[in-house]
Design an enzyme around this catalytic site. Sequence first.
Site: not given
Ligand code: GTP
Ligand code: SPV
Ligand code: MN
Length: 598
Positions: A255, A253, A231, A381, A74, A202, A282, A211
């Site tokens: 995290c 995002s 979110h 993704r 984004r 993207y 999400d 979003k």
């Molecule tokens: P968006 O889709 O962007 O909103 O992201 P999200 O918040 O759904 O994050 P996601 O669960 O995909 O995790 C993103 C990254 O954080 C990945 O590389 C994971 O490996 C890492 N991660 C997730 N949970 C943990 C955790 O509990 N500990 C650690 N150290 N890393 C984590």
């Molecule tokens: C984020 O960035 O928080 C996502 C991926 O979940 S996107 O749909 O690109 O915003």
């Molecule tokens: Mn997100």
Amino acid sequence: MVKSEHTNHRELIEWVNKMAAMCKPDDIVWIDGSDEQKKRLEEEAIKTGEIVRLDQKKLPGCVYHKTAENDTARTEHLTFICTAKKDDAGPNNNWMDPKEAYATASKYFSGSMRGRTMYVIPFSMGPVGSPFSKIGIELTDSIYVVLNMIIMTRVGTRVLDALGTDGEFTKCLHGKAQLDIDKRLILHFPEDNAIWSVNSGYGGNVLLGKKCLSLRIASYLAAQESWLAEHMLILGVEDPEGRIIYVAAAFPSACGKTNLAMLIPPKALKKKGYRVWTVGDDIAWMRIDSDGQLWAVNPETGMFGVAPGTNSKSNPNAMATVSKNTIFTNVLLKKDGTVWWEGHDDPPPAEGGINWQGLKWKPGMKNEKGEAILGAHANSRFTAPLAQCPSITNRIEHHHGVPISAILFGGRRAHVAPLVYEAFTWQHGVYMGATMASERTAAQFGLQGEVRRDPMAMLPFCGYNMADYFRHWLNMGNRMLRTPRIFHVNWFRTDDKGKFIWPGFGDNLRVLAWIAERCRGVREAVETPIGYMPHPGDIDMTGLNLSPAELKGLLEIDKEEWKREVKDIDKFFDTFGDAIPKRILAEHDALRRRLRKM
Ligand code: GTP
Ligand code: SPV
Ligand code: MN
């Protein structure tokens, strides 16, 4: 009299005609939601190379897509809220005058679909026909967008039926144009219930139900209609007695939302009888129901998750979910028609493949600076149907969703924030959310690792002035008969070597179990200056190899760090002038006082 074979909704027909007159597509195709049409579109996109069919034995129903090299996340600096008054967008948003925005983007859209087809996607965020759902119509010249929307939302003729002849809908216009980053604009017009996105391909920039509609436009509507568009992931934690409490959690995002939403209990807790149910990964739309409690719906039907780091150890449910009918974007495309990413179960493939930049890639490749060249983009993704997730809840189509007992805020903090702490009150919890911060990740363009304030993980997604958004949160608490408890969590504290102390992932259930007990009112806590915290002995550590000293370190509050934090929050509040609600400032002062006495 305007006519269409697809709908009798006059405003819709006129708008489609008007947009087509500007973009000048060769053809207009309405998406009906049928499998036949989806297959036809897939074939067409495969022919043109827009997508690549993967090995159908190993990955049935799966395809691959690569976006332009400068179009892999984004672009927050090119994202605008276009309200008549600048103040209404707030310092948290880029603002553009609506007239100027329409004029500039019209130039980019003008004739941009010549030689292309315009697809009309009727979509519903939330169950079709539910009074809580919102309908959007996205016009796009990208089959990739159509195929993603089919997974992420409910699309097709049934949505037009629900819309009827005069229903309200969000007007969503997307065009790839030339994919020119210098002419890329992601524009939101909350006062017109409209979104225009041009020159990007993207995910978050172009899947306009996500979003753009479900957060930026929906947050604006939610403030007027007294609900919350957030979110947040949503999950159910089932304890050994079979009681389920539902939790909504806001992390910025990349995290950990998708990971937490699909958590697999560690062996020891599984044996005791803990289970986790996935509702959403999400976005949460939350409303106060007639029982006076907060209920949450996931408006999406798919997940658009981060690929790198996903493997059958870190997230087996995600791996099962993406085993079929999935679109992989910007991962490594292997010669055998499968895909790979950094942190995949398989070791880096010796035979290499095509990387996210389109380079012929081999493991160990380095650039001129000697840095590793990635196979998959850090923000590559997968788009997959949530229904394929083994832990999916059976309440996904329920129009009330699930009752929320706890709200979690959290980010990536190497320091400062302990593993978990609980707000004293709703008002204190809103303050905790309003002041949360995180280190920047690959999901956004910009300096990686830099700490920024990201209130409620909504900084890039709140469609109006955040000071008003905080006020809205406070007021929502007053309207509830019983408010959810609010917690702050941090899985990302590091030791002096920069290593994560907490194992995270499945083991996060140990923290959720404590939270569930707090919600049921059966656990005492320690009162600290920042909130209630667990007695170290109250976190279930069965089967976990973490020393008592490490756990103590995770729960420590460093007074000096927190004093610096308070100063940094002062600076953040200053950016809003005197708009920050007094109740939030009162919480800030109270924290400062408690820290002084520490
Ligand atoms: P968006 O889709 O962007 O909103 O992201 P999200 O918040 O759904 O994050 P996601 O669960 O995909 O995790 C993103 C990254 O954080 C990945 O590389 C994971 O490996 C890492 N991660 C997730 N949970 C943990 C955790 O509990 N500990 C650690 N150290 N890393 C984590
Ligand atoms: C984020 O960035 O928080 C996502 C991926 O979940 S996107 O749909 O690109 O915003
Ligand atoms: Mn997100």
